[in-house]
Design an enzyme around this catalytic site. Structure first.
Site, PDB file in Angstrom:
ATOM      1  N   LYS A   1       3.865  16.149   7.503  1.00 27.57           N
ATOM      2  CA  LYS A   1       5.143  15.477   7.245  1.00 27.57           C
ATOM      3  C   LYS A   1       6.018  15.434   8.494  1.00 27.57           C
ATOM      4  O   LYS A   1       6.628  14.413   8.795  1.00 27.57           O
ATOM      5  CB  LYS A   1       5.931  16.180   6.119  1.00 27.57           C
ATOM      6  CG  LYS A   1       5.221  16.202   4.776  1.00 27.57           C
ATOM      7  CD  LYS A   1       6.121  16.729   3.660  1.00 27.57           C
ATOM      8  CE  LYS A   1       6.636  18.141   3.890  1.00 27.57           C
ATOM      9  NZ  LYS A   1       5.580  19.184   3.877  1.00 27.57           N
TER      10      LYS A   1
ATOM     11  N   ARG B   1      12.209  19.489  -3.004  1.00 24.15           N
ATOM     12  CA  ARG B   1      11.080  20.412  -3.141  1.00 24.15           C
ATOM     13  C   ARG B   1      10.816  20.746  -4.610  1.00 24.15           C
ATOM     14  O   ARG B   1       9.848  21.431  -4.918  1.00 24.15           O
ATOM     15  CB  ARG B   1      11.484  21.696  -2.465  1.00 24.15           C
ATOM     16  CG  ARG B   1      10.803  22.380  -1.307  1.00 24.15           C
ATOM     17  CD  ARG B   1       9.775  21.978  -0.513  1.00 24.15           C
ATOM     18  NE  ARG B   1       9.265  22.974   0.391  1.00 24.15           N
ATOM     19  CZ  ARG B   1       9.364  22.906   1.725  1.00 24.15           C
ATOM     20  NH1 ARG B   1      10.019  21.951   2.304  1.00 24.15           N
ATOM     21  NH2 ARG B   1       8.764  23.802   2.467  1.00 24.15           N
TER      22      ARG B   1
ATOM     23  N   ARG C   1      -1.836  26.725  13.285  1.00 20.89           N
ATOM     24  CA  ARG C   1      -0.447  26.616  13.729  1.00 20.89           C
ATOM     25  C   ARG C   1       0.153  28.008  13.953  1.00 20.89           C
ATOM     26  O   ARG C   1       0.935  28.214  14.880  1.00 20.89           O
ATOM     27  CB  ARG C   1       0.375  25.843  12.684  1.00 20.89           C
ATOM     28  CG  ARG C   1       1.797  25.561  13.140  1.00 20.89           C
ATOM     29  CD  ARG C   1       2.453  24.523  12.262  1.00 20.89           C
ATOM     30  NE  ARG C   1       3.020  25.097  11.059  1.00 20.89           N
ATOM     31  CZ  ARG C   1       3.592  24.386  10.084  1.00 20.89           C
ATOM     32  NH1 ARG C   1       3.638  23.061  10.163  1.00 20.89           N
ATOM     33  NH2 ARG C   1       4.110  24.968   9.034  1.00 20.89           N
TER      34      ARG C   1
ATOM     35  N   ARG D   1       4.954  31.001  13.841  1.00 18.28           N
ATOM     36  CA  ARG D   1       6.029  30.948  12.844  1.00 18.28           C
ATOM     37  C   ARG D   1       5.920  32.130  11.895  1.00 18.28           C
ATOM     38  O   ARG D   1       4.824  32.495  11.465  1.00 18.28           O
ATOM     39  CB  ARG D   1       5.937  29.647  12.038  1.00 18.28           C
ATOM     40  CG  ARG D   1       6.894  28.590  12.531  1.00 18.28           C
ATOM     41  CD  ARG D   1       6.716  27.291  11.796  1.00 18.28           C
ATOM     42  NE  ARG D   1       6.914  27.397  10.342  1.00 18.28           N
ATOM     43  CZ  ARG D   1       7.105  26.338   9.566  1.00 18.28           C
ATOM     44  NH1 ARG D   1       7.141  25.128  10.087  1.00 18.28           N
ATOM     45  NH2 ARG D   1       7.265  26.497   8.278  1.00 18.28           N
TER      46      ARG D   1
ATOM     47  N   ARG E   1       2.906  29.857  -0.082  1.00 19.69           N
ATOM     48  CA  ARG E   1       3.621  28.579   0.101  1.00 19.69           C
ATOM     49  C   ARG E   1       2.852  27.426  -0.545  1.00 19.69           C
ATOM     50  O   ARG E   1       3.444  26.512  -1.118  1.00 19.69           O
ATOM     51  CB  ARG E   1       3.846  28.304   1.598  1.00 19.69           C
ATOM     52  CG  ARG E   1       4.934  29.211   2.179  1.00 19.69           C
ATOM     53  CD  ARG E   1       4.942  29.173   3.688  1.00 19.69           C
ATOM     54  NE  ARG E   1       5.321  27.883   4.203  1.00 19.69           N
ATOM     55  CZ  ARG E   1       4.880  27.382   5.359  1.00 19.69           C
ATOM     56  NH1 ARG E   1       4.033  28.071   6.096  1.00 19.69           N
ATOM     57  NH2 ARG E   1       5.297  26.219   5.762  1.00 19.69           N
TER      58      ARG E   1
HETATM   59  P1  AMP Z   1       9.237  23.657   5.866  1.00 18.40           P
HETATM   60  O1  AMP Z   1       9.408  23.685   7.343  1.00 18.40           O
HETATM   61  O2  AMP Z   1       9.672  22.353   5.248  1.00 18.40           O
HETATM   62  O3  AMP Z   1       7.843  24.056   5.415  1.00 18.40           O
HETATM   63  O4  AMP Z   1      10.236  24.751   5.250  1.00 18.40           O
HETATM   64  C1  AMP Z   1      10.123  26.111   5.614  1.00 18.40           C
HETATM   65  C2  AMP Z   1      10.757  26.978   4.538  1.00 18.40           C
HETATM   66  O5  AMP Z   1      12.146  26.633   4.397  1.00 18.40           O
HETATM   67  C3  AMP Z   1      10.179  26.823   3.144  1.00 18.40           C
HETATM   68  O6  AMP Z   1       9.025  27.615   2.935  1.00 18.40           O
HETATM   69  C4  AMP Z   1      11.350  27.277   2.277  1.00 18.40           C
HETATM   70  O7  AMP Z   1      11.500  28.685   2.298  1.00 18.40           O
HETATM   71  C5  AMP Z   1      12.531  26.690   3.029  1.00 18.40           C
HETATM   72  N1  AMP Z   1      12.849  25.312   2.574  1.00 18.40           N
HETATM   73  C6  AMP Z   1      12.754  24.151   3.291  1.00 18.40           C
HETATM   74  N2  AMP Z   1      13.136  23.096   2.554  1.00 18.40           N
HETATM   75  C7  AMP Z   1      13.477  23.587   1.339  1.00 18.40           C
HETATM   76  C8  AMP Z   1      13.943  22.992   0.124  1.00 18.40           C
HETATM   77  N3  AMP Z   1      14.124  21.659   0.006  1.00 18.40           N
HETATM   78  N4  AMP Z   1      14.203  23.814  -0.929  1.00 18.40           N
HETATM   79  C9  AMP Z   1      14.042  25.148  -0.834  1.00 18.40           C
HETATM   80  N5  AMP Z   1      13.588  25.768   0.265  1.00 18.40           N
HETATM   81  C10 AMP Z   1      13.314  25.004   1.351  1.00 18.40           C
END
Ligand code: AMP
Length: 187
Positions: free
Chosen positions: A13, A88, A128, A134, A145
Site C-alpha cells: 500500500k 482499518r 522488511r 521496524r 498484525r
Molecule cells: P501501518 O504502517 O499502516 O501498518 O500501521 C502501523 C501500526 O499503526 C498498526 O499496526 C496500528 O497499530 C497503527 N495504525 C495505523 N493505522 C491505524 C488505524 N487506521 N487504526 C488503528 N491503528 C492504526
C-alpha cells in the site's frame, strides 16, 4: 480521485500509494506514518499509540480518526487523496463516510484491494524487518498484525463492495506491473 488502499500489512500500500501520488498529484494520508512520526516526536498522542503499535494491535479509533479529520481538512486534500492504512475497521469506515459529508467533500470513489496471500506477506515483512528494523516487524507481532487484518480490516471489503467501490488487484509481481494493474482497474 478519493481512494482507499486496502490490503494486509506488507501488501504494498505504501509503495503503490507513492506511485499514485506522483500519477494523480494528490496527497497520500498514512495513519501508520503519522503515528510513527508522533511516537518519534514523543508527543502525547505518540505515547498513547506506542504500546498498541508495538504489540501489533490497532490504536484507539478516536486517535486515528482525529489524525485523518485534521489532514482531510487541509487545502491540498480538497481535490482528492489516497488513504493508506485507514480505515482499518468498519467503525472507522462509517466515520470516514460521515466525515466527508461534514467536510463538504464528495464520497470515496474507489477502494483498491491489493491482494497478496498470507505466506507471501509474512516473508515480505520478515525481509522488511531485517532491512528497516521496524519495532512491529518481529515474527510474532507480524503474525498478530495479519490476524488483526483478517479479523478487523478484511471485512471492509464487504463494506465497500456494498457501495460497488472495490477494485481488486493482484499485488504480486514487479512494482511497475502492479502499478499498471491498478491504473487499468481504476479506468
Ligand atoms: P501501518 O504502517 O499502516 O501498518 O500501521 C502501523 C501500526 O499503526 C498498526 O499496526 C496500528 O497499530 C497503527 N495504525 C495505523 N493505522 C491505524 C488505524 N487506521 N487504526 C488503528 N491503528 C492504526
Amino acid at each position: 480521485m478519493r481512494m482507499v488502499l486496502l490490503g494486509a500489512p506488507g501488501s504494498g500500500k505504501g509503495t503503490q500509494g507513492e506511485k499514485l501520488v506522483a500519477h494523480f498529484g494528490i496527497p497520500k494520508i498514512s495513519t501508520g506514518d503519522a503515528l510513527r512520526a508522533a511516537v518519534a516526536a514523543g508527543t502525547e498522542l505518540g505515547r498513547k499509540a506506542k504500546s498498541a503499535m508495538d504489540a501489533g494491535q490497532l490504536v484507539a479509533n478516536e486517535i486515528v480518526i482525529g489524525i485523518v479529520e485534521e489532514r482531510l481538512g487541509q487545502p491540498d486534500a480538497q481535490k482528492g487523496f489516497i488513504l493508506d492504512g485507514f480505515p482499518r475497521n468498519t467503525a472507522q469506515a462509517r466515520v470516514l463516510d460521515e466525515m466527508l459529508v461534514r467536510l463538504g467533500q464528495p464520497p470515496i470513489d474507489k477502494a483498491v484491494h491489493l491482494a497478496v496471500d498470507d505466506e507471501e506477506i509474512i516473508q515480505r515483512l520478515l525481509d522488511r524487518a531485517q532491512k528497516e528494523g521496524r519495532a512491529d516487524d518481529k515474527e510474532d507481532v507480524i503474525r498478530h498484525r495479519i490476524k488483526v487484518y483478517n479479523d478487523e480490516t478484511h471485512p471492509l471489503l464487504d463494506y465497500y463492495a456494498a457501495q460497488h467501490k472495490v477494485v481488486k488487484v493482484d499485488g504480486v509481481g514487479s512494482l511497475d506491473d502492479i502499478f499498471q494493474r491498478i491504473l487499468k482497474a481504476l479506468k
